[in-house]
Motif scaffolding. Structure first.
Motif, PDB file in Angstrom:
ATOM      1  N   GLU A  50       0.837  -1.206   0.000  1.00 48.66           N
ATOM      2  CA  GLU A  50       0.000   0.000   0.000  1.00 48.66           C
ATOM      3  C   GLU A  50       0.870   1.253   0.000  1.00 48.66           C
ATOM      4  O   GLU A  50       0.610   2.220  -0.722  1.00 48.66           O
ATOM      5  N   ARG A  51       1.941   1.234   0.798  1.00 51.53           N
ATOM      6  CA  ARG A  51       2.864   2.369   0.847  1.00 51.53           C
ATOM      7  C   ARG A  51       3.516   2.594  -0.513  1.00 51.53           C
ATOM      8  O   ARG A  51       3.713   3.726  -0.945  1.00 51.53           O
ATOM      9  N   MET A  52       3.867   1.518  -1.196  1.00 54.41           N
ATOM     10  CA  MET A  52       4.463   1.623  -2.529  1.00 54.41           C
ATOM     11  C   MET A  52       3.504   2.312  -3.499  1.00 54.41           C
ATOM     12  O   MET A  52       3.916   3.178  -4.286  1.00 54.41           O
ATOM     13  N   ALA A  53       2.246   1.954  -3.431  1.00 51.90           N
ATOM     14  CA  ALA A  53       1.247   2.560  -4.316  1.00 51.90           C
ATOM     15  C   ALA A  53       1.064   4.043  -4.020  1.00 51.90           C
ATOM     16  O   ALA A  53       0.991   4.869  -4.941  1.00 51.90           O
ATOM     17  N   VAL A  54       1.004   4.401  -2.754  1.00 49.55           N
ATOM     18  CA  VAL A  54       0.845   5.806  -2.380  1.00 49.55           C
ATOM     19  C   VAL A  54       2.082   6.600  -2.772  1.00 49.55           C
ATOM     20  O   VAL A  54       1.987   7.728  -3.290  1.00 49.55           O
ATOM     21  N   SER A  55       3.246   6.015  -2.560  1.00 49.07           N
ATOM     22  CA  SER A  55       4.491   6.669  -2.943  1.00 49.07           C
ATOM     23  C   SER A  55       4.546   6.917  -4.449  1.00 49.07           C
ATOM     24  O   SER A  55       5.023   7.960  -4.907  1.00 49.07           O
ATOM     25  N   GLY A  66       7.052  19.164 -12.387  1.00 51.64           N
ATOM     26  CA  GLY A  66       8.397  19.650 -12.706  1.00 51.64           C
ATOM     27  C   GLY A  66       9.438  19.335 -11.654  1.00 51.64           C
ATOM     28  O   GLY A  66      10.585  19.746 -11.765  1.00 51.64           O
ATOM     29  N   GLY A  67       9.043  18.616 -10.636  1.00 52.85           N
ATOM     30  CA  GLY A  67       9.989  18.274  -9.581  1.00 52.85           C
ATOM     31  C   GLY A  67      10.723  16.963  -9.866  1.00 52.85           C
ATOM     32  O   GLY A  67      10.519  16.322 -10.898  1.00 52.85           O
ATOM     33  N   ARG A  68      11.560  16.588  -8.927  1.00 55.22           N
ATOM     34  CA  ARG A  68      12.325  15.354  -9.052  1.00 55.22           C
ATOM     35  C   ARG A  68      11.530  14.190  -8.464  1.00 55.22           C
ATOM     36  O   ARG A  68      10.683  14.380  -7.601  1.00 55.22           O
ATOM     37  N   ARG A  69      11.853  12.985  -8.913  1.00 54.95           N
ATOM     38  CA  ARG A  69      11.164  11.783  -8.429  1.00 54.95           C
ATOM     39  C   ARG A  69      11.421  11.566  -6.938  1.00 54.95           C
ATOM     40  O   ARG A  69      10.545  11.156  -6.194  1.00 54.95           O
ATOM     41  N   VAL A  70      12.630  11.878  -6.482  1.00 57.31           N
ATOM     42  CA  VAL A  70      13.022  11.633  -5.097  1.00 57.31           C
ATOM     43  C   VAL A  70      13.234  12.970  -4.388  1.00 57.31           C
ATOM     44  O   VAL A  70      13.843  13.885  -4.928  1.00 57.31           O
ATOM     45  N   ASN A  71      12.729  13.063  -3.163  1.00 54.24           N
ATOM     46  CA  ASN A  71      12.918  14.240  -2.325  1.00 54.24           C
ATOM     47  C   ASN A  71      13.822  13.819  -1.169  1.00 54.24           C
ATOM     48  O   ASN A  71      13.377  13.183  -0.210  1.00 54.24           O
ATOM     49  N   MET A  76      15.366  11.764   4.420  1.00 51.96           N
ATOM     50  CA  MET A  76      16.128  11.918   5.665  1.00 51.96           C
ATOM     51  C   MET A  76      15.185  11.945   6.875  1.00 51.96           C
ATOM     52  O   MET A  76      15.497  11.380   7.924  1.00 51.96           O
ATOM     53  N   GLU A  77      14.030  12.592   6.718  1.00 55.07           N
ATOM     54  CA  GLU A  77      13.030  12.604   7.792  1.00 55.07           C
ATOM     55  C   GLU A  77      12.551  11.181   8.100  1.00 55.07           C
ATOM     56  O   GLU A  77      12.396  10.811   9.270  1.00 55.07           O
ATOM     57  N   ILE A  78      12.315  10.405   7.057  1.00 52.70           N
ATOM     58  CA  ILE A  78      11.837   9.033   7.228  1.00 52.70           C
ATOM     59  C   ILE A  78      12.903   8.178   7.906  1.00 52.70           C
ATOM     60  O   ILE A  78      12.606   7.417   8.832  1.00 52.70           O
ATOM     61  N   LEU A  79      14.160   8.328   7.471  1.00 55.60           N
ATOM     62  CA  LEU A  79      15.254   7.580   8.100  1.00 55.60           C
ATOM     63  C   LEU A  79      15.348   7.904   9.590  1.00 55.60           C
ATOM     64  O   LEU A  79      15.497   7.003  10.421  1.00 55.60           O
ATOM     65  N   LEU A 100      12.216   0.186  -1.965  1.00 52.76           N
ATOM     66  CA  LEU A 100      11.028  -0.468  -2.520  1.00 52.76           C
ATOM     67  C   LEU A 100      10.028   0.549  -3.058  1.00 52.76           C
ATOM     68  O   LEU A 100       9.356   0.304  -4.061  1.00 52.76           O
ATOM     69  N   CYS A 101       9.924   1.684  -2.391  1.00 57.08           N
ATOM     70  CA  CYS A 101       8.886   2.670  -2.729  1.00 57.08           C
ATOM     71  C   CYS A 101       9.309   3.668  -3.798  1.00 57.08           C
ATOM     72  O   CYS A 101       8.483   4.446  -4.258  1.00 57.08           O
ATOM     73  N   ARG A 102      10.565   3.635  -4.183  1.00 56.92           N
ATOM     74  CA  ARG A 102      11.001   4.587  -5.231  1.00 56.92           C
ATOM     75  C   ARG A 102      10.412   4.227  -6.578  1.00 56.92           C
ATOM     76  O   ARG A 102      10.237   5.077  -7.414  1.00 56.92           O
ATOM     77  N   GLY A 103      10.113   3.000  -6.794  1.00 55.27           N
ATOM     78  CA  GLY A 103       9.419   2.573  -8.002  1.00 55.27           C
ATOM     79  C   GLY A 103      10.186   2.814  -9.285  1.00 55.27           C
ATOM     80  O   GLY A 103      11.359   3.132  -9.282  1.00 55.27           O
ATOM     81  N   LYS A 104       9.465   2.683 -10.357  1.00 57.51           N
ATOM     82  CA  LYS A 104      10.044   2.798 -11.705  1.00 57.51           C
ATOM     83  C   LYS A 104       9.361   3.897 -12.505  1.00 57.51           C
ATOM     84  O   LYS A 104       9.169   3.772 -13.694  1.00 57.51           O
ATOM     85  N   ILE A 105       8.970   4.939 -11.850  1.00 56.94           N
ATOM     86  CA  ILE A 105       8.242   6.020 -12.525  1.00 56.94           C
ATOM     87  C   ILE A 105       9.183   6.790 -13.430  1.00 56.94           C
ATOM     88  O   ILE A 105      10.275   7.092 -13.146  1.00 56.94           O
TER      89      ILE A 105
END
Length: 105
Positions: A50-55, A66-71, A76-79, A100-105
């Motif tokens: 579910e987290r993967m889908a929301v991510s 126009g932003g980047r895929r990764v913030n 860092m907050e999550i870590l 796992l949640c970075r996906g292939k977008i």
């Protein structure tokens, strides 16, 4: 030894081999705990999916705007959140989750 006693002993031996327990009571407790662990693992896997889908939604919207895929600051907050909640082992757990949640977008 009676047939019933032999069957009980055989069952106890198999349970002990499977669980590593030395008594039938311990084998029973371990088997019950393992069933609970399996149920928890099923829930955890479902939550990760579910987290993967929301991510994926977050990443898609970020890229579309126009932003980047990764913030990285968010990562860092999550870590830190996982490390604070689970101690040092929380960091690699969070890293795996993020991967796992970075996906292939």
């Amino acid at each position: 030894m009676t047939v019933t006693a032999a069957a009980t002993q055989s069952t106890t031996t198999r349970s002990a081999e499977k669980t590593g327990a030395r008594t039938a009571e311990a084998a029973e407790a371990i088997t019950g705990a393992r069933e609970r662990i399996d149920a928890l693992d099923d829930r955890i896997i479902g939550l990760v999916q579910e987290r993967m889908a929301v991510s994926a939604v977050v990443q898609k919207e970020r890229i579309a705007s126009g932003g980047r895929r990764v913030n990285l600051s968010r990562e860092m907050e999550i870590l830190a959140r996982y490390r604070d909640a689970l101690g040092k082992p929380g960091t690699p757990l969070a890293m795996t989750l993020l991967e796992l949640c970075r996906g292939k977008i």
